[in-house]
Scaffold this motif. Sequence first.
Motif, mmCIF file in Angstrom:
data_model
loop_
_atom_site.group_PDB
_atom_site.id
_atom_site.type_symbol
_atom_site.label_atom_id
_atom_site.label_comp_id
_atom_site.label_asym_id
_atom_site.label_seq_id
_atom_site.Cartn_x
_atom_site.Cartn_y
_atom_site.Cartn_z
ATOM 1 N N ASP A 188 -17.413 1.720 -2.856
ATOM 2 C CA ASP A 188 -16.369 0.707 -3.064
ATOM 3 C C ASP A 188 -14.999 1.378 -3.205
ATOM 4 O O ASP A 188 -13.993 0.873 -2.689
ATOM 5 C CB ASP A 188 -16.670 -0.114 -4.326
ATOM 6 N N GLU A 189 -14.969 2.524 -3.891
ATOM 7 C CA GLU A 189 -13.709 3.245 -4.034
ATOM 8 C C GLU A 189 -13.265 3.855 -2.705
ATOM 9 O O GLU A 189 -12.067 3.886 -2.396
ATOM 10 C CB GLU A 189 -13.844 4.326 -5.107
ATOM 11 N N ARG A 248 -13.812 2.557 0.179
ATOM 12 C CA ARG A 248 -13.263 1.427 0.941
ATOM 13 C C ARG A 248 -11.851 1.076 0.471
ATOM 14 O O ARG A 248 -10.942 0.890 1.292
ATOM 15 C CB ARG A 248 -14.189 0.217 0.806
ATOM 16 N N ALA A 249 -11.668 1.012 -0.848
ATOM 17 C CA ALA A 249 -10.350 0.653 -1.383
ATOM 18 C C ALA A 249 -9.308 1.711 -1.037
ATOM 19 O O ALA A 249 -8.173 1.385 -0.632
ATOM 20 C CB ALA A 249 -10.446 0.472 -2.894
ATOM 21 N N ASP A 250 -9.659 2.990 -1.157
ATOM 22 C CA ASP A 250 -8.714 4.062 -0.848
ATOM 23 C C ASP A 250 -8.401 4.115 0.645
ATOM 24 O O ASP A 250 -7.255 4.352 1.042
ATOM 25 C CB ASP A 250 -9.275 5.407 -1.312
ATOM 26 N N LYS A 302 -8.340 1.673 2.708
ATOM 27 C CA LYS A 302 -7.448 0.551 3.038
ATOM 28 C C LYS A 302 -6.005 0.894 2.701
ATOM 29 O O LYS A 302 -5.078 0.596 3.483
ATOM 30 C CB LYS A 302 -7.907 -0.698 2.283
ATOM 31 N N ARG A 303 -5.785 1.531 1.549
ATOM 32 C CA ARG A 303 -4.418 1.897 1.158
ATOM 33 C C ARG A 303 -3.852 2.982 2.069
ATOM 34 O O ARG A 303 -2.664 2.970 2.398
ATOM 35 C CB ARG A 303 -4.413 2.357 -0.297
ATOM 36 N N ASP A 323 -11.075 -4.754 6.799
ATOM 37 C CA ASP A 323 -9.964 -3.966 6.261
ATOM 38 C C ASP A 323 -9.112 -3.311 7.349
ATOM 39 O O ASP A 323 -7.973 -2.919 7.074
ATOM 40 C CB ASP A 323 -10.498 -2.859 5.354
ATOM 41 N N SER A 370 -9.443 -0.355 8.398
ATOM 42 C CA SER A 370 -9.091 0.963 7.857
ATOM 43 C C SER A 370 -9.734 2.119 8.614
ATOM 44 O O SER A 370 -9.528 3.281 8.256
ATOM 45 C CB SER A 370 -9.503 1.040 6.378
#
Length: 446
Positions: free
Chosen positions: A176-177, A179-181, A183-184, A248, A250
């Motif tokens: 999950d982290e 994926r979040a990173d 995306k940023r 995303d 990403s």
Amino acid sequence: MRSTGFRRTFVALSVCSLALTACGSNSDSAGGATRITVNCMPPKSAKVDRGFFEQDIASFEKQNPGIDVVAHDAFPCEDPKTFDAKLAGGQMEDVFYTYFTDVRHVVGVHQAADLTPYIKELKSYDTIQKQLRDIYTVDGKIYGVPRTGYSMGLIYNRKLFQRAGLDPNRPPATWDEVRADAKRIAALGGGTVGYADYSAQNQGGWHFTAEMYSQGGDVVGADGKKATVDTPEGHAVLQNLHDMRWTDDSMGSKQLLVINDVQQMMGSGKLGMYLSAPDNIPILVKEKGGNYTDLALAPMPGGKGTLIGGDGYMFNKKATPAQIRAGLKWIDHMFLTPGKGFLGDYARAKRANAPVGLPEPRLFTGAADARDQQVKKANANVPVENYQAFLDGNQQLTMKIEPPQAQQIYSVLDSAVSAVLTKKDADIDRLLKDASGKIDGILARG
């Protein structure tokens, strides 16, 4: 599967090919000396490694005047196209190179010498990590000695993390982290990709396996007879890739990537993260335009497991007791003395401008490991602090080797990975069900 295409910290190694005369010799003693043939000598094109290898053989023969070592070279260390033919033809060297995944096959076709009666003579044997020693143990008998090992982790670009407002000293620990990173990082624009993955030439299946291990899953059951990909863990792997690609955006629009594509992206500073072993880092710097300062390594996300690979040496079943004893002494001298030898003479490597300080290979345990790490740190010429998270975290993970019939299984899983990365409406349940049936067929055929 090879981690880099070379799977070495320095330069690519090699093996004897079928074109060489008397590749496997079952050499007799001549002139009072025990003669052994060995392979995986660096080719002449790899001048630095070739020189190191020759120096170490010369010093070994000087210390052991009763042993004559004849080294064979070619590229790569093991060619899948010729390996089985050499086995079947009895052409293997007295001491021959193998991947971890070869062991049971070599033993199964009765081409390996049983080292159990001699292994106590290898003074360094007990200093090797037990999980690596166990790979060369079949039905309670020892058939080989590990030489190197690698485990998968997450390579990431510290500069892009900083630009995206992320802490480069706190890499993602969960998917999950990741994926979040990712995306940023992708939101930085300018062609920047947050996360990349392989999806062709069996490499997608290889990484699918690594990602399954990271979440506590497996691709084949413990009995080696049935697929275990149609599971919550398998679904999570494909769903995560699908969501990063399509929800995303990403992972970029270009897919069906292989290792060279992803290395090029990372080396050019346009990629945030990808899965790899530490030996990718020198390639990213020397061949792809990257720099050591920007590149860091973290443990596999997920926190449950990591795929490991590596290599070692086995012995021709025709080798005499004298040749086995001589071969074990040679392995000990070349590869298993902390801080010395072909892989461990870090001072020599540093003088040759080879990278020193990467976290792997890490072969030893206990005092031997402490000694090896001490010498490595004293001669480090790369930013070792960038790899500390990997060193700290990967030791806590369950380590698993590749599955049986790995390349055939990877080919099946390639199709599933490539589908979710190229088709927005890919049916994950159907992909996993189909892959499971095909893998069961592969396992049934042996």
